[in-house]
Design a protein around this motif. Structure first.
Motif, PDB file in Angstrom:
ATOM      1  N   HIS A   1       0.723  -1.121  -0.124  1.00 27.94           N
ATOM      2  CA  HIS A   1      -0.035  -0.053  -0.043  1.00 27.94           C
ATOM      3  C   HIS A   1       0.735   1.164   0.016  1.00 27.94           C
ATOM      4  O   HIS A   1       0.292   2.619  -0.214  1.00 27.94           O
ATOM      5  CB  HIS A   1      -0.985   0.168   1.066  1.00 27.94           C
ATOM      6  CG  HIS A   1      -2.148  -1.025   1.003  1.00 27.94           C
ATOM      7  ND1 HIS A   1      -3.352  -0.797   0.503  1.00 27.94           N
ATOM      8  CD2 HIS A   1      -2.051  -2.378   1.421  1.00 27.94           C
ATOM      9  CE1 HIS A   1      -3.926  -1.908   0.587  1.00 27.94           C
ATOM     10  NE2 HIS A   1      -3.203  -2.714   1.194  1.00 27.94           N
ATOM     11  N   GLU A   2       2.110   1.186   0.466  1.00 25.64           N
ATOM     12  CA  GLU A   2       3.217   2.224   0.437  1.00 25.64           C
ATOM     13  C   GLU A   2       3.677   2.512  -0.974  1.00 25.64           C
ATOM     14  O   GLU A   2       4.090   3.684  -1.300  1.00 25.64           O
ATOM     15  CB  GLU A   2       4.120   2.153   1.113  1.00 25.64           C
ATOM     16  CG  GLU A   2       3.970   1.749   2.611  1.00 25.64           C
ATOM     17  CD  GLU A   2       4.985   1.526   3.504  1.00 25.64           C
ATOM     18  OE1 GLU A   2       6.231   1.756   3.066  1.00 25.64           O
ATOM     19  OE2 GLU A   2       4.897   1.235   4.671  1.00 25.64           O
ATOM     20  N   ILE A   3       3.404   1.643  -1.808  1.00 26.86           N
ATOM     21  CA  ILE A   3       3.909   1.780  -3.302  1.00 26.86           C
ATOM     22  C   ILE A   3       2.799   2.536  -4.255  1.00 26.86           C
ATOM     23  O   ILE A   3       1.571   1.968  -4.418  1.00 26.86           O
ATOM     24  CB  ILE A   3       4.180   0.262  -3.874  1.00 26.86           C
ATOM     25  CG1 ILE A   3       5.419  -0.484  -3.022  1.00 26.86           C
ATOM     26  CG2 ILE A   3       5.140   0.766  -5.267  1.00 26.86           C
ATOM     27  CD1 ILE A   3       5.803  -1.814  -3.424  1.00 26.86           C
ATOM     28  N   PRO A   4       3.259   3.385  -4.703  1.00 29.72           N
ATOM     29  CA  PRO A   4       2.024   3.988  -5.721  1.00 29.72           C
ATOM     30  C   PRO A   4       1.885   2.976  -7.051  1.00 29.72           C
ATOM     31  O   PRO A   4       2.622   2.087  -7.312  1.00 29.72           O
ATOM     32  CB  PRO A   4       2.866   5.150  -6.512  1.00 29.72           C
ATOM     33  CG  PRO A   4       3.862   5.551  -5.485  1.00 29.72           C
ATOM     34  CD  PRO A   4       4.430   4.291  -4.948  1.00 29.72           C
ATOM     35  N   LEU A   5       0.640   2.989  -7.297  1.00 27.93           N
ATOM     36  CA  LEU A   5      -0.004   2.233  -8.192  1.00 27.93           C
ATOM     37  C   LEU A   5       0.897   2.193  -9.561  1.00 27.93           C
ATOM     38  O   LEU A   5       1.022   0.846 -10.120  1.00 27.93           O
ATOM     39  CB  LEU A   5      -1.487   2.263  -8.572  1.00 27.93           C
ATOM     40  CG  LEU A   5      -2.483   1.627  -7.380  1.00 27.93           C
ATOM     41  CD1 LEU A   5      -3.852   2.367  -7.811  1.00 27.93           C
ATOM     42  CD2 LEU A   5      -2.391   0.310  -7.422  1.00 27.93           C
ATOM     43  N   ARG A   6       0.982   3.189  -9.874  1.00 24.03           N
ATOM     44  CA  ARG A   6       1.837   3.417 -11.102  1.00 24.03           C
ATOM     45  C   ARG A   6       3.114   2.772 -11.163  1.00 24.03           C
ATOM     46  O   ARG A   6       3.766   2.107 -11.991  1.00 24.03           O
ATOM     47  CB  ARG A   6       2.011   4.788 -11.604  1.00 24.03           C
ATOM     48  CG  ARG A   6       2.636   5.100 -12.976  1.00 24.03           C
ATOM     49  CD  ARG A   6       2.502   6.268 -13.531  1.00 24.03           C
ATOM     50  NE  ARG A   6       3.116   6.937 -14.952  1.00 24.03           N
ATOM     51  CZ  ARG A   6       2.250   6.489 -15.866  1.00 24.03           C
ATOM     52  NH1 ARG A   6       1.085   6.204 -15.702  1.00 24.03           N
ATOM     53  NH2 ARG A   6       2.699   6.849 -17.237  1.00 24.03           N
ATOM     54  N   THR A   7       3.597   2.737 -10.192  1.00 24.92           N
ATOM     55  CA  THR A   7       5.244   2.118  -9.763  1.00 24.92           C
ATOM     56  C   THR A   7       4.992   0.883  -9.791  1.00 24.92           C
ATOM     57  O   THR A   7       5.715  -0.285 -10.439  1.00 24.92           O
ATOM     58  CB  THR A   7       5.998   2.529  -8.546  1.00 24.92           C
ATOM     59  OG1 THR A   7       6.094   4.032  -8.801  1.00 24.92           O
ATOM     60  CG2 THR A   7       7.295   1.959  -8.414  1.00 24.92           C
ATOM     61  N   LEU A   8       3.903   0.493  -8.919  1.00 26.17           N
ATOM     62  CA  LEU A   8       3.778  -1.347  -8.654  1.00 26.17           C
ATOM     63  C   LEU A   8       3.520  -1.843 -10.067  1.00 26.17           C
ATOM     64  O   LEU A   8       4.091  -2.857 -10.577  1.00 26.17           O
ATOM     65  CB  LEU A   8       2.621  -1.497  -7.686  1.00 26.17           C
ATOM     66  CG  LEU A   8       2.310  -2.979  -7.499  1.00 26.17           C
ATOM     67  CD1 LEU A   8       3.307  -3.606  -6.600  1.00 26.17           C
ATOM     68  CD2 LEU A   8       0.945  -2.851  -6.793  1.00 26.17           C
ATOM     69  N   ARG A   9       2.431  -1.398 -10.632  1.00 27.97           N
ATOM     70  CA  ARG A   9       2.000  -2.169 -12.012  1.00 27.97           C
ATOM     71  C   ARG A   9       3.346  -1.835 -13.326  1.00 27.97           C
ATOM     72  O   ARG A   9       3.372  -2.631 -14.198  1.00 27.97           O
ATOM     73  CB  ARG A   9       0.662  -1.621 -12.445  1.00 27.97           C
ATOM     74  CG  ARG A   9      -0.347  -1.976 -11.674  1.00 27.97           C
ATOM     75  CD  ARG A   9      -1.805  -1.454 -11.767  1.00 27.97           C
ATOM     76  NE  ARG A   9      -2.605  -2.021 -10.474  1.00 27.97           N
ATOM     77  CZ  ARG A   9      -3.812  -1.552 -10.621  1.00 27.97           C
ATOM     78  NH1 ARG A   9      -4.367  -0.590 -11.468  1.00 27.97           N
ATOM     79  NH2 ARG A   9      -4.727  -1.988  -9.456  1.00 27.97           N
ATOM     80  N   GLY A  10       3.865  -0.717 -13.261  1.00 28.79           N
ATOM     81  CA  GLY A  10       4.993  -0.667 -14.086  1.00 28.79           C
ATOM     82  C   GLY A  10       6.079  -1.446 -13.806  1.00 28.79           C
ATOM     83  O   GLY A  10       6.879  -1.846 -14.962  1.00 28.79           O
TER      84      GLY A  10
END
Length: 602
Positions: free
Chosen positions: A404-413
């Motif tokens: 949950h600390e990781i931005p979605l854009r970073t996580l899915r990228g």
């Protein structure tokens, strides 16, 4: 953010433009009122015998000039206002698409494609019609009625005006009585259109299954039923609309009758002149169109209100997967170390948990394989890793960060996933492999295709990588679609690679070639492989066996065989199946049956 309306927010934003459009329309309406005045003066001059040739020509020139002015200002105002309605249509449809992109997959699991298409096309179209025709007709009617009544009172006779206008308030009563009926029928009509659209979409998507099971007649009957319902709902709406229009026209016609009778008597009694009588009835004839249009506007407004409510319901649906408050924008890159601590998870609509107390540690650069029966929770686990659904806080960590600390854009990228359904877009093979915000060169696309063992198939097509695919990539075989999906994932060079049962549609020889090609890609990259074939997972650093949402076995290939449990049982059964295939191949001409099947996967 809660959205309260669509219409008024647009009008407020463009209020100066609407004021300008109303001003142009007002000039057109004022010019229309000159026509009755000129006719009245012309009639009086003709009646007393004082009309000369020059005066007649002058009246004709004035009529032509006024008509040209009406045409110019009316058309200019329509262009001005109609352009605003097209802007609203484009904006609402764009906002709708952007909002859909924000919603999670759970939302779309509960929606029919036909309903979504109906919202984007039909409902937005109704919104445009209301702002285009509805507001234009309201502005014109209100201004013409007010100014005409003032002119009739001041230049003809106030009592004749009062008596003539007495029936018109009945329009408000009729509009009130028809209000709820028209709105409900509009809702029913839009729902029937949605059902019909869903039926067509489902039929076209499943046409191969329909033909394979000879279901053309039942499908035709289902379509006919939905088609007839759409017609019936439309007839009900048209019937109410026509009845409302007829009653409105009847009231206006009665006012005209009162005007002719009372005005004729007043002319005979010399209370008003013949020219005033002509002018009065011309004023009234100018009002008939706008007053009747008010009836249409009531229907349009009710349809618009129903469509607006359906669209607002979508806009006010809040996405349940968003960047958490604890998300740190400083996290831009991931290395791929994964840890899962006591993870339990239930789908929103489920009655029992899909995952029970899962704990795993996957060091960065290592490989994890997950095997198990259908429905054991394998895909659910990887869906939580990319936050297609939200795992509980404190249960999933990447590089030591709570997910949950990781931005979605970073996580899915930073995670490349090859899903089970191998969805491809109706574009070229090149566009499907390079489906990423970052542009890729032709060499990178070709290299990814080679690693995924689909390059040789692609170059056999006439247009090679520029070959246009049908809907969902239907022009490719199942194995080819899977390998294009693999190429799409590996071209990103992500920190984490996930293969969700992505080798099931290829033969074992092609599978071996793909796994061999992936070794260079998987090197120093965290890899998760979900599979049913032991051959796909046996070389993983760590293998877990799941059953009913729990990890029941874990270890490497040799350790799990030594346990003689579920994994060993799967291994022995697959060995027996392979032996049976080899025996069957020898009986048919010493050609292994898996090679005979390879064409479909290739």
């Amino acid at each position: 953010m809660h959205r309260k309306d669509i219409f008024w927010s647009h009008i407020k934003e463009h209020r100066l433009a609407y004021v300008m459009g109303f001003a142009l329309l007002s000039i057109s309406s004022v010019l229309q009122l000159l026509i009755p005045w000129l006719l009245g003066r012309f009639t009086d001059s003709l009646q007393v015998g004082g009309l000369t040739y020059d005066q007649a020509v002058r009246y004709a020139v004035w009529m032509i000039a006024v008509g040209a002015g009406i045409a110019f200002f009316r058309s200019t105002s329509r262009i001005y206002l109609f352009r605003l309605s097209r802007q609203l249509e484009m904006r609402v449809r764009g906002d709708l698409f952007v909002h859909w992109e924000k919603l999670s997959s759970q939302y779309f699991n509960n929606q029919r494609i036909g309903d979504l298409m109906s919202h984007a096309i039909s409902d937005v179209g109704v919104i445009r019609e209301v702002t285009m025709q509805g507001y234009f007709n309201v502005m014109e009617a209100v201004f013409l009625i007010v100014v005409s009544v003032i002119a009739m009172v001041s230049s003809v006779n106030p009592w004749l005006t009062l008596v003539t206008m007495l029936p018109l308030p009945l329009l408000s009563i009729i509009a009130y009585r028809f209000n709820k009926r028209i709105m409900q029928q509009s809702t029913d009509m839009q729902a029937a259109i949605s059902d019909l659209t869903s039926r067509v979409q489902e039929f076209t998507a499943g046409i191969r299954v329909v033909k394979a099971f000879i279901q053309e007649k039942p499908e035709r009957e289902l379509f006919t039923k939905d088609n007839q319902r759409a017609v019936d709902m439309n007839r009900r709406f048209v019937k109410s609309n026509s009845l409302f229009g007829a009653l409105s026209s009847g009231i206006v016609g009665f006012s005209f009758l009162v005007s002719v009778v009372m005005g004729g008597i007043m002319v005979l009694q010399n209370i008003i002149t013949l020219g005033e009588f002509v002018a009065f009835n011309t004023y009234l004839s100018l009002l008939m169109g706008p007053i009747e249009n008010l009836g249409k506007v009531v229907n349009q407004l009710q349809r618009g209100k129903a469509s607006e409510q359906r669209l607002l319901e979508i806009f006010n649906t809040q996405p349940d997967i968003v960047d958490d408050e604890m998300a740190s924008p400083d996290i831009q890159d991931l290395e791929g170390g994964i840890e899962i601590r006591n993870l339990s998870f239930s789908y929103p609509e489920a009655t029992r948990p899909s995952l029970h107390n899962i704990s795993l540690k996957v060091p960065k650069g290592s490989s994890l394989a997950i095997v198990g029966r259908v429905g054991s929770g394998k895909s659910t686990l990887v869906h939580l890793l990319v936050r297609l659904y939200n795992p509980p806080k404190g249960s999933v960590f990447i590089d030591g960060h709570d997910i949950h600390e990781i931005p979605l854009r970073t996580l899915r990228g930073q995670i490349g996933i090859v899903p089970q359904d191998q969805f491809l877009f109706s574009s070229t093979i090149r566009d499907n492999i390079g489906f990423d915000p970052k542009p890729y060169s032709d060499e990178q696309v070709e290299e990814a295709a080679k690693v995924a063992q689909v390059y040789d198939n692609i170059v056999e097509f006439p247009n090679q990588f520029d070959t246009a695919l049908g809907e969902r990539g239907i022009s490719l075989s199942g194995g080819q679609r899977q390998r294009v999906s693999i190429a799409r994932a590996i071209i990103k060079k992500p920190a984490v690679l996930i293969f969700d049962d992505s080798l099931s549609a290829v033969d074992t020889i092609t599978e071996d070639r793909i796994l061999e090609g992936l070794k260079s890609v998987m090197n120093k990259r965290t890899t998760i492989i979900i599979g049913h074939r032991i051959s796909s997972v046996q070389h993983a650093d760590q293998i877990v066996v799941m059953d009913e949402g729990r990890i029941v076995e874990r270890g490497n290939h040799d350790q799990l065989l030594a346990l003689n449990g579920i994994y060993a049982d799967m291994h022995h059964k697959q060995l027996l199946d392979q032996e049976a295939e080899r025996q069957d191949g020898h009986e048919k001409g010493s050609i292994p049956s898996r090679l005979l099947q390879g064409g479909a996967g290739a």
